[in-house]
Design a protein around this motif. Structure first.
Motif, PDB file in Angstrom:
ATOM      1  N   PHE A  56      -3.316   4.035  -9.293  1.00  0.00           N
ATOM      2  CA  PHE A  56      -3.712   4.419 -10.600  1.00  0.00           C
ATOM      3  C   PHE A  56      -2.980   3.272 -11.429  1.00  0.00           C
ATOM      4  O   PHE A  56      -1.851   3.182 -11.642  1.00  0.00           O
ATOM      5  N   GLN A  57      -3.899   2.413 -12.047  1.00  0.00           N
ATOM      6  CA  GLN A  57      -3.388   1.274 -12.713  1.00  0.00           C
ATOM      7  C   GLN A  57      -3.511   1.323 -14.184  1.00  0.00           C
ATOM      8  O   GLN A  57      -4.480   2.042 -14.851  1.00  0.00           O
ATOM      9  N   ALA A  77       1.182  13.818 -15.653  1.00  0.00           N
ATOM     10  CA  ALA A  77      -0.209  14.486 -15.539  1.00  0.00           C
ATOM     11  C   ALA A  77      -0.895  14.185 -13.897  1.00  0.00           C
ATOM     12  O   ALA A  77      -1.949  13.394 -14.282  1.00  0.00           O
ATOM     13  N   PRO A  78      -0.315  14.828 -12.749  1.00  0.00           N
ATOM     14  CA  PRO A  78      -0.929  14.158 -11.662  1.00  0.00           C
ATOM     15  C   PRO A  78      -2.260  14.452 -11.316  1.00  0.00           C
ATOM     16  O   PRO A  78      -2.849  13.523 -10.840  1.00  0.00           O
ATOM     17  N   GLU A  79      -2.956  15.431 -12.012  1.00  0.00           N
ATOM     18  CA  GLU A  79      -4.205  15.513 -11.813  1.00  0.00           C
ATOM     19  C   GLU A  79      -5.032  14.563 -12.505  1.00  0.00           C
ATOM     20  O   GLU A  79      -6.042  14.137 -12.002  1.00  0.00           O
ATOM     21  N   LEU A  80      -4.873  14.333 -13.440  1.00  0.00           N
ATOM     22  CA  LEU A  80      -5.517  13.046 -14.424  1.00  0.00           C
ATOM     23  C   LEU A  80      -5.369  11.926 -13.663  1.00  0.00           C
ATOM     24  O   LEU A  80      -6.406  11.307 -13.670  1.00  0.00           O
ATOM     25  N   ARG A  81      -4.271  11.471 -13.329  1.00  0.00           N
ATOM     26  CA  ARG A  81      -3.935  10.152 -12.474  1.00  0.00           C
ATOM     27  C   ARG A  81      -4.716  10.333 -11.332  1.00  0.00           C
ATOM     28  O   ARG A  81      -5.514   9.306 -11.126  1.00  0.00           O
ATOM     29  N   LEU A  82      -4.882  11.179 -10.530  1.00  0.00           N
ATOM     30  CA  LEU A  82      -5.670  11.595  -9.306  1.00  0.00           C
ATOM     31  C   LEU A  82      -7.035  11.011  -9.578  1.00  0.00           C
ATOM     32  O   LEU A  82      -7.888  10.478  -8.954  1.00  0.00           O
ATOM     33  N   ILE A  89       0.685  -1.284  -0.107  1.00  0.00           N
ATOM     34  CA  ILE A  89       0.152   0.002   0.018  1.00  0.00           C
ATOM     35  C   ILE A  89       0.978   1.478  -0.058  1.00  0.00           C
ATOM     36  O   ILE A  89       0.585   2.205  -0.614  1.00  0.00           O
ATOM     37  N   GLU A  90       1.929   1.386   0.698  1.00  0.00           N
ATOM     38  CA  GLU A  90       2.699   2.354   0.758  1.00  0.00           C
ATOM     39  C   GLU A  90       3.588   2.499  -0.775  1.00  0.00           C
ATOM     40  O   GLU A  90       3.797   3.667  -1.247  1.00  0.00           O
ATOM     41  N   LEU A  91       3.992   1.542  -1.164  1.00  0.00           N
ATOM     42  CA  LEU A  91       4.501   1.304  -2.560  1.00  0.00           C
ATOM     43  C   LEU A  91       3.183   2.174  -3.712  1.00  0.00           C
ATOM     44  O   LEU A  91       3.590   2.881  -4.574  1.00  0.00           O
ATOM     45  N   TYR A  92       2.056   1.836  -3.556  1.00  0.00           N
ATOM     46  CA  TYR A  92       0.971   2.453  -4.385  1.00  0.00           C
ATOM     47  C   TYR A  92       1.037   3.833  -4.242  1.00  0.00           C
ATOM     48  O   TYR A  92       0.809   4.441  -4.956  1.00  0.00           O
ATOM     49  N   ARG A  93       1.192   4.354  -2.997  1.00  0.00           N
ATOM     50  CA  ARG A  93       1.237   5.802  -2.661  1.00  0.00           C
ATOM     51  C   ARG A  93       2.182   6.507  -3.524  1.00  0.00           C
ATOM     52  O   ARG A  93       1.981   7.569  -3.824  1.00  0.00           O
ATOM     53  N   ARG A  94       3.604   5.872  -3.343  1.00  0.00           N
ATOM     54  CA  ARG A  94       4.593   6.480  -4.045  1.00  0.00           C
ATOM     55  C   ARG A  94       4.717   6.441  -5.660  1.00  0.00           C
ATOM     56  O   ARG A  94       5.575   6.844  -6.194  1.00  0.00           O
ATOM     57  N   ALA A  95       3.875   5.431  -6.131  1.00  0.00           N
ATOM     58  CA  ALA A  95       4.063   5.285  -7.509  1.00  0.00           C
ATOM     59  C   ALA A  95       3.157   5.955  -8.563  1.00  0.00           C
ATOM     60  O   ALA A  95       1.916   6.120  -8.028  1.00  0.00           O
ATOM     61  N   LYS A  96       3.565   6.641  -9.575  1.00  0.00           N
ATOM     62  CA  LYS A  96       2.768   7.083 -10.527  1.00  0.00           C
ATOM     63  C   LYS A  96       1.860   6.333 -11.438  1.00  0.00           C
ATOM     64  O   LYS A  96       0.639   6.534 -11.239  1.00  0.00           O
ATOM     65  N   LEU A  97       2.225   5.156 -11.739  1.00  0.00           N
ATOM     66  CA  LEU A  97       1.746   4.284 -12.788  1.00  0.00           C
ATOM     67  C   LEU A  97       1.942   2.917 -12.099  1.00  0.00           C
ATOM     68  O   LEU A  97       2.994   2.663 -11.627  1.00  0.00           O
ATOM     69  N   VAL A  98       0.912   2.124 -11.929  1.00  0.00           N
ATOM     70  CA  VAL A  98       1.079   0.881 -11.319  1.00  0.00           C
ATOM     71  C   VAL A  98       0.565  -0.253 -12.431  1.00  0.00           C
ATOM     72  O   VAL A  98      -0.701   0.041 -12.829  1.00  0.00           O
ATOM     73  N   LEU A  99       1.414  -1.066 -12.811  1.00  0.00           N
ATOM     74  CA  LEU A  99       1.262  -2.043 -13.919  1.00  0.00           C
ATOM     75  C   LEU A  99       0.412  -3.008 -13.393  1.00  0.00           C
ATOM     76  O   LEU A  99       0.760  -3.569 -12.202  1.00  0.00           O
ATOM     77  N   ASN A 100      -0.660  -3.442 -14.013  1.00  0.00           N
ATOM     78  CA  ASN A 100      -1.425  -4.789 -13.524  1.00  0.00           C
ATOM     79  C   ASN A 100      -1.276  -5.686 -14.790  1.00  0.00           C
ATOM     80  O   ASN A 100      -1.751  -5.556 -15.973  1.00  0.00           O
ATOM     81  N   LEU A 101      -0.536  -6.797 -14.464  1.00  0.00           N
ATOM     82  CA  LEU A 101      -0.080  -7.940 -15.367  1.00  0.00           C
ATOM     83  C   LEU A 101      -0.765  -9.182 -14.931  1.00  0.00           C
ATOM     84  O   LEU A 101      -0.809  -9.690 -13.879  1.00  0.00           O
ATOM     85  N   GLY A 102      -1.882  -9.789 -15.815  1.00  0.00           N
ATOM     86  CA  GLY A 102      -2.126 -10.863 -15.431  1.00  0.00           C
ATOM     87  C   GLY A 102      -1.153 -12.464 -15.296  1.00  0.00           C
ATOM     88  O   GLY A 102      -0.168 -11.905 -15.701  1.00  0.00           O
ATOM     89  N   ARG A 103      -1.621 -13.230 -14.953  1.00  0.00           N
ATOM     90  CA  ARG A 103      -0.720 -14.668 -14.984  1.00  0.00           C
ATOM     91  C   ARG A 103      -1.384 -15.566 -16.027  1.00  0.00           C
ATOM     92  O   ARG A 103      -2.600 -15.797 -15.981  1.00  0.00           O
ATOM     93  N   SER A 104      -0.376 -16.486 -16.333  1.00  0.00           N
ATOM     94  CA  SER A 104      -0.703 -17.857 -16.960  1.00  0.00           C
ATOM     95  C   SER A 104       0.145 -18.725 -16.444  1.00  0.00           C
ATOM     96  O   SER A 104       1.173 -19.109 -16.753  1.00  0.00           O
ATOM     97  N   LEU A 105      -0.483 -19.450 -15.357  1.00  0.00           N
ATOM     98  CA  LEU A 105       0.180 -20.415 -14.711  1.00  0.00           C
ATOM     99  C   LEU A 105      -0.897 -21.637 -14.085  1.00  0.00           C
ATOM    100  O   LEU A 105      -1.900 -21.278 -13.706  1.00  0.00           O
ATOM    101  N   HIS A 106      -0.559 -22.943 -14.659  1.00  0.00           N
ATOM    102  CA  HIS A 106      -1.494 -23.974 -14.657  1.00  0.00           C
ATOM    103  C   HIS A 106      -0.847 -24.841 -13.356  1.00  0.00           C
ATOM    104  O   HIS A 106       0.024 -25.666 -13.808  1.00  0.00           O
ATOM    105  N   PHE A 107      -1.344 -24.764 -12.357  1.00  0.00           N
ATOM    106  CA  PHE A 107      -1.030 -25.686 -11.143  1.00  0.00           C
ATOM    107  C   PHE A 107      -1.122 -26.946 -11.464  1.00  0.00           C
ATOM    108  O   PHE A 107      -0.343 -27.692 -11.115  1.00  0.00           O
ATOM    109  N   GLU A 108      -2.207 -27.422 -12.129  1.00  0.00           N
ATOM    110  CA  GLU A 108      -2.791 -28.901 -11.934  1.00  0.00           C
ATOM    111  C   GLU A 108      -3.244 -29.169 -13.662  1.00  0.00           C
ATOM    112  O   GLU A 108      -3.154 -30.480 -13.742  1.00  0.00           O
ATOM    113  N   ASN A 109      -3.338 -28.222 -14.407  1.00  0.00           N
ATOM    114  CA  ASN A 109      -3.998 -28.507 -15.438  1.00  0.00           C
ATOM    115  C   ASN A 109      -3.039 -29.340 -16.503  1.00  0.00           C
ATOM    116  O   ASN A 109      -2.009 -28.982 -16.687  1.00  0.00           O
TER     117      ASN A 109
END
Length: 334
Positions: free
Chosen positions: A257-258, A295-300, A214-234
């Motif tokens: 901001f993601q 563009a901090p206002e746009l991100r906010l 949560i603290e890193l989120y506060r300090r980051a301008k852009l937070v990447l959201n990357l899905g995963r593709s991992l099959h534990f059992e399949n």
């Protein structure tokens, strides 16, 4: 836009739930999801009507606690995890049994371990829930917890990180990041999680606790959201995930901001473009960096909208209310 961190108290009613967790009970990720789901049940039924036990002790606890709902969560692993005894004991006292598969679609080959035991199955993945060969299977996405993930947005915190990503370095994620590296090299990045350290400056193998994240989120301008593709059992069903994972909802609730990498994901069912922008290739990513980085206002504005959406529609309290609605609609609960 002002968002209240908690809803009005819901009436507890007469229902009592026993939450039991199997699989890798000791893992950090499963523990945090279990705590968040417990928070959702407490919001709906009152904390005094919610109890939790490990799956190994659930059968013995049912006759003592006499719940009206036995709600199992988590993954199907390991092989020694056995749900049949729990469900038989629940039926003896007339309790409804439900399982929330929080690792779909990565274990579809193992769903035989739960498919015949529970009255109802909930799957966290919209596409994956179609692969259960039985009735009364419903899609139930993961979510965020008001108690565990909400953080008030503080405009005064210095944004010292240009691009942040926290998570395990699955192969699919590494491929995405390598494709973005010509742009990322010119930015102050922090890519954190097991498996990233080998990629050089700005990358770390560290594991991040929730409060640190949560603290890193506060300090980051852009937070990447990357899905995963991992099959534990399949091996039989290699099912591409469709529903966004829990981090999408958690990060929104925390005020991040993601930038969401969109492949087969159905993000627009949950968040609008003015809440979480998406990219699918480097050209799209570069365009988003150019538009938002300075563009901090746009991100906010986007972060506030995403947070409001998460707290309004995508908390574990919302998900548990959906569970109760389905159980009543299916005439399993009065």
């Amino acid at each position: 836009m002002t968002v209240s961190p908690s809803p009005e108290a819901a009436p507890s009613g007469a229902q009592r739930v026993l939450v039991c967790s199997g699989g890798r009970y000791e893992s950090q990720a499963n523990r945090q999801i279990r705590e968040a789901i417990m928070d959702g049940w407490a919001e709906c039924l009152g904390a005094e009507n919610v109890h939790a036990v490990h799956i190994s002790g659930a059968a013995a606890s049912i006759s003592r606690l006499r719940p009206t709902i036995v709600f199992a969560i988590g993954s199907y692993l390991p092989e020694s995890t056995y749900f049949g005894e729990v469900c038989r004991e629940a039926k003896k006292i007339g309790a409804v049994t439900a399982f929330w598969a929080t690792e779909d679609p990565y274990e579809q080959d193992a769903n035989y371990r739960i498919a015949d035991d529970f009255d109802v199955i909930f799957s966290c993945d919209r596409w994956g829930h179609n692969f259960y060969q039985r009735d009364q299977v419903f899609h139930l996405p993961l979510a965020a917890s008001r108690k565990l993930h909400y953080a008030e947005i503080d405009e005064t915190v210095e944004k010292s990180i240009d691009v942040l990503f926290c998570g395990v370095a699955f192969t699919s994620r590494k491929d995405i990041v390598r494709n973005l590296m010509p742009t990322l090299r010119s930015l102050n990045i922090r890519i954190v999680g097991p498996g990233w350290g080998e990629m050089g400056i700005g990358f770390s193998d560290a594991r991040i606790e929730k409060a640190q994240l949560i603290e890193l989120y506060r300090r980051a301008k852009l937070v990447l959201n990357l899905g995963r593709s991992l099959h534990f059992e399949n091996k039989r069903f290699m099912i591409a995930p469709s529903t966004p994972g829990p981090r999408t909802f958690e990060a929104a609730a925390a005020g991040a901001f993601q930038l969401f990498h969109e492949d087969t994901y159905e993000l627009r069912r949950y968040f609008k473009a003015d809440e979480i922008p998406t990219f699918s290739n480097k050209k799209d990513f570069d365009r988003l960096v150019e538009r938002f980085l300075n563009a901090p206002e746009l991100r906010l504005d986007h972060a506030r909208r995403a947070q409001a959406r998460a707290l309004r529609d995508h908390t574990y309290g919302d998900r548990i209310r959906d569970v109760m609605t389905i159980l009543r609609r299916e005439k399993l609960l009065a």
